[in-house]
Design an enzyme around this catalytic site. Structure first.
Site, PDB file in Angstrom:
ATOM      1  N   SER A  13       1.096  -0.905   0.239  1.00 38.42           N
ATOM      2  CA  SER A  13       0.098  -0.154  -0.107  1.00 38.42           C
ATOM      3  C   SER A  13       0.765   1.253   0.223  1.00 38.42           C
ATOM      4  O   SER A  13       1.678   0.987   0.658  1.00 38.42           O
ATOM      5  CB  SER A  13      -1.385  -0.087   1.141  1.00 38.42           C
ATOM      6  OG  SER A  13      -1.773   1.759   1.048  1.00 38.42           O
ATOM      7  N   LYS A  56     -15.741  -1.325   3.533  1.00 37.77           N
ATOM      8  CA  LYS A  56     -16.543   0.445   3.493  1.00 37.77           C
ATOM      9  C   LYS A  56     -17.744  -0.067   3.939  1.00 37.77           C
ATOM     10  O   LYS A  56     -18.364   1.242   3.841  1.00 37.77           O
ATOM     11  CB  LYS A  56     -15.932   0.352   1.702  1.00 37.77           C
ATOM     12  CG  LYS A  56     -14.381   1.432   1.269  1.00 37.77           C
ATOM     13  CD  LYS A  56     -14.438   1.816  -0.007  1.00 37.77           C
ATOM     14  CE  LYS A  56     -12.682   1.699   0.220  1.00 37.77           C
ATOM     15  NZ  LYS A  56     -12.438   2.441  -1.513  1.00 37.77           N
ATOM     16  N   ASN A  77     -15.472   5.692   3.501  1.00 35.60           N
ATOM     17  CA  ASN A  77     -13.506   4.672   3.429  1.00 35.60           C
ATOM     18  C   ASN A  77     -12.897   6.180   4.140  1.00 35.60           C
ATOM     19  O   ASN A  77     -11.633   5.549   4.104  1.00 35.60           O
ATOM     20  CB  ASN A  77     -13.104   5.411   2.360  1.00 35.60           C
ATOM     21  CG  ASN A  77     -12.681   7.000   1.605  1.00 35.60           C
ATOM     22  OD1 ASN A  77     -13.437   7.932   1.918  1.00 35.60           O
ATOM     23  ND2 ASN A  77     -11.364   7.097   0.815  1.00 35.60           N
ATOM     24  N   ASP A  92     -13.335   8.758  -1.270  1.00 37.29           N
ATOM     25  CA  ASP A  92     -12.952   8.824  -2.594  1.00 37.29           C
ATOM     26  C   ASP A  92     -13.750   9.712  -3.903  1.00 37.29           C
ATOM     27  O   ASP A  92     -13.206  10.256  -5.229  1.00 37.29           O
ATOM     28  CB  ASP A  92     -13.314   7.374  -2.790  1.00 37.29           C
ATOM     29  CG  ASP A  92     -13.056   6.089  -2.397  1.00 37.29           C
ATOM     30  OD1 ASP A  92     -11.398   6.569  -2.685  1.00 37.29           O
ATOM     31  OD2 ASP A  92     -13.043   4.807  -1.966  1.00 37.29           O
ATOM     32  N   GLY A 116     -18.546  -1.280 -14.147  1.00 36.61           N
ATOM     33  CA  GLY A 116     -18.461  -2.063 -12.919  1.00 36.61           C
ATOM     34  C   GLY A 116     -19.610  -1.467 -12.079  1.00 36.61           C
ATOM     35  O   GLY A 116     -20.188   0.035 -12.077  1.00 36.61           O
ATOM     36  N   GLY A 118     -19.817  -1.968  -8.569  1.00 39.41           N
ATOM     37  CA  GLY A 118     -19.767  -2.240  -6.980  1.00 39.41           C
ATOM     38  C   GLY A 118     -19.759  -0.592  -6.441  1.00 39.41           C
ATOM     39  O   GLY A 118     -19.815   0.421  -6.715  1.00 39.41           O
ATOM     40  N   GLY A 119     -18.400  -0.903  -5.377  1.00 49.80           N
ATOM     41  CA  GLY A 119     -18.638   0.222  -4.601  1.00 49.80           C
ATOM     42  C   GLY A 119     -18.148   1.565  -5.209  1.00 49.80           C
ATOM     43  O   GLY A 119     -18.370   2.401  -5.449  1.00 49.80           O
ATOM     44  N   GLY A 213      -4.974   5.637 -12.002  1.00 43.96           N
ATOM     45  CA  GLY A 213      -5.531   6.209 -10.642  1.00 43.96           C
ATOM     46  C   GLY A 213      -4.714   6.126 -10.025  1.00 43.96           C
ATOM     47  O   GLY A 213      -5.412   7.129  -8.945  1.00 43.96           O
TER      48      GLY A 213
END
Length: 407
Positions: A13, A56, A77, A92, A116, A118-119, A213
């Site tokens: 990370s 999340k 987040n 985000d 996509g 998702g979240g 990103g």
């Protein structure tokens, strides 16, 4: 603890490095199984947390209050502990808005396709609404709008990829072909490993404004740090940290004629930059279990080139390396994307009369002038930078560093 990143399997990370650059506080990684999260939030031994997959949504009922933006997205987040009260935020969305703006991609009045469901897709949809998108269409594998009926949305003007397609270690694939969208004016991919996904590189090749990103990652961390400390951080810090991260993780890929000095310069450059040196010819010989001249003699150049492309795909997915390639790596266009995905490609040039030929099968079997005539356009097509290597090694290294700093 002070501040940290909560997740189940965090792996590598950038978050501690980014937060340490943004503010003067202790920030650590906290990988935690699901059964321990509720107890952590009950004890509240932190001043602030960033939260990543898969928590999340799970932390929402564990907070005392949820910011309206986070509530609308359905994901938190960032959690701030103020006098024992936990408030959940979603930074985000700040990161995604910054991503679009920094890439010069306008969503106002545009038809936006979000890949996509998702979240992160919900975050992208919220950002698109804030940025004034005229229409937002979510493309998923099994929904009403899916990858099988994309033709109904060929008028899409901006694509935001929130799916994991193209993410390391499964790089080199794209969720869609941009040829299907003649009105496309921008591509945003939330993936930051690799630095350039196949989707990003297709946009780049077509001259369409695009971004990966990494800017989103840094910008959302900036907003989280502001919430943690209650202090505004100048937006210029985002660009500074982004540049430092990019320099850290990106590869420097050396291409050029056989004997142009790629291995020697590569080793010296790797020491100077603090990166790992990777010699692709050595990897090829190791994989084949025989020297390269023997591969050519016994198996032919075609077999060598196929093995070379295999090694290029493997090595190109690595980061923070100096990669020295063989002289003919440019003869197969398929080698470009794996080298470019994480790297800046640097063409080393040297006068033909200074090129050694011993142990180099192609150089020994072909007139060097003719070889240069055939390959020079290929080197030019691959290269981001070109540096002369006819002088002392120290001069070449300094020129490379100057060119890299100027990017």
């Amino acid at each position: 603890m002070e501040y940290g990143l909560l997740g189940e399997k965090l792996g590598h990370s950038f978050s501690p490095q980014i937060h340490h650059a943004l503010a003067d506080y202790d920030y650590r990684l906290y990988p935690m199984p699901p059964e321990e999260v509720e107890d952590l939030f009950r004890r509240r031994p932190f001043r602030g947390l960033n939260v990543t997959i898969p928590y999340k949504q799970a932390v929402i009922p564990l907070c005392d209050d949820i910011d309206p933006r986070a509530a609308a997205i359905g994901a938190v987040n960032t959690v701030v502990n103020q006098n024992g009260k936990l408030t959940g935020y979603n930074t985000d969305i700040d990161g995604l808005i910054y991503l679009a703006q920094s890439a010069g991609v306008s969503l106002a009045g545009k038809k936006v396709l979000v890949l996509g469901s998702g979240g992160t897709s919900r975050t992208a949809q919220a950002a698109a609404r804030e940025l004034g998108a005229a229409e937002i269409v979510v493309i998923s594998r099994h929904g009403e709008d899916n990858y099988q009926n994309l033709s109904r949305h060929r008028d899409g003007e901006v694509i935001i990829n929130t799916s994991p397609v193209g993410m390391y270690p499964n790089g080199g694939v794209s969720p869609v072909s941009l040829a299907a969208f003649p009105r496309l004016a921008g591509v945003l991919d939330v993936i930051f490993n690799p630095l350039r996904t196949a989707l990003y590189m297709e946009a780049e090749e077509r001259g369409i404004p695009a971004s990966c990103g990494l800017p989103m990652l840094v910008s959302q961390a900036k907003r989280a740090a502001e919430l943690f400390t209650g202090t505004a951080i100048d937006s210029s810090r985002v660009e500074e940290i982004l540049a430092a991260l990019t320099r850290q993780v990106q590869n420097v890929v050396l291409i050029g004629m056989p004997g142009s000095g790629k291995s020697a310069i590569g080793r010296a450059l790797a020491r100077t930059l603090g990166k790992e040196f990777v010699d692709l010819d050595r990897l090829i010989a190791g994989e084949a279990r025989k020297p390269i001249p023997q591969i050519f003699a016994e198996d032919g150049e075609g077999a060598f080139r196929r093995l070379e492309s295999q090694i290029v795909r493997q090595a190109g997915s690595r980061t923070n390396c100096v990669l020295s390639t063989g002289g003919g790596v440019v003869t197969r266009r398929e080698n470009y994307a794996p080298l470019h995905q994480n790297g800046v490609i640097l063409h080393l040039t040297r006068a033909l009369d200074k090129l050694p030929t011993a142990g180099r099968p192609v150089s020994q079997s072909t007139d060097l002038g003719e070889l240069w005539r055939r390959r020079e356009p290929l080197y030019r097509a691959f290269a981001d930078l070109t540096v002369d290597n006819n002088g002392p090694m120290e001069d070449t290294i300094q020129q490379i560093l100057k060119e890299l700093d100027a990017r």
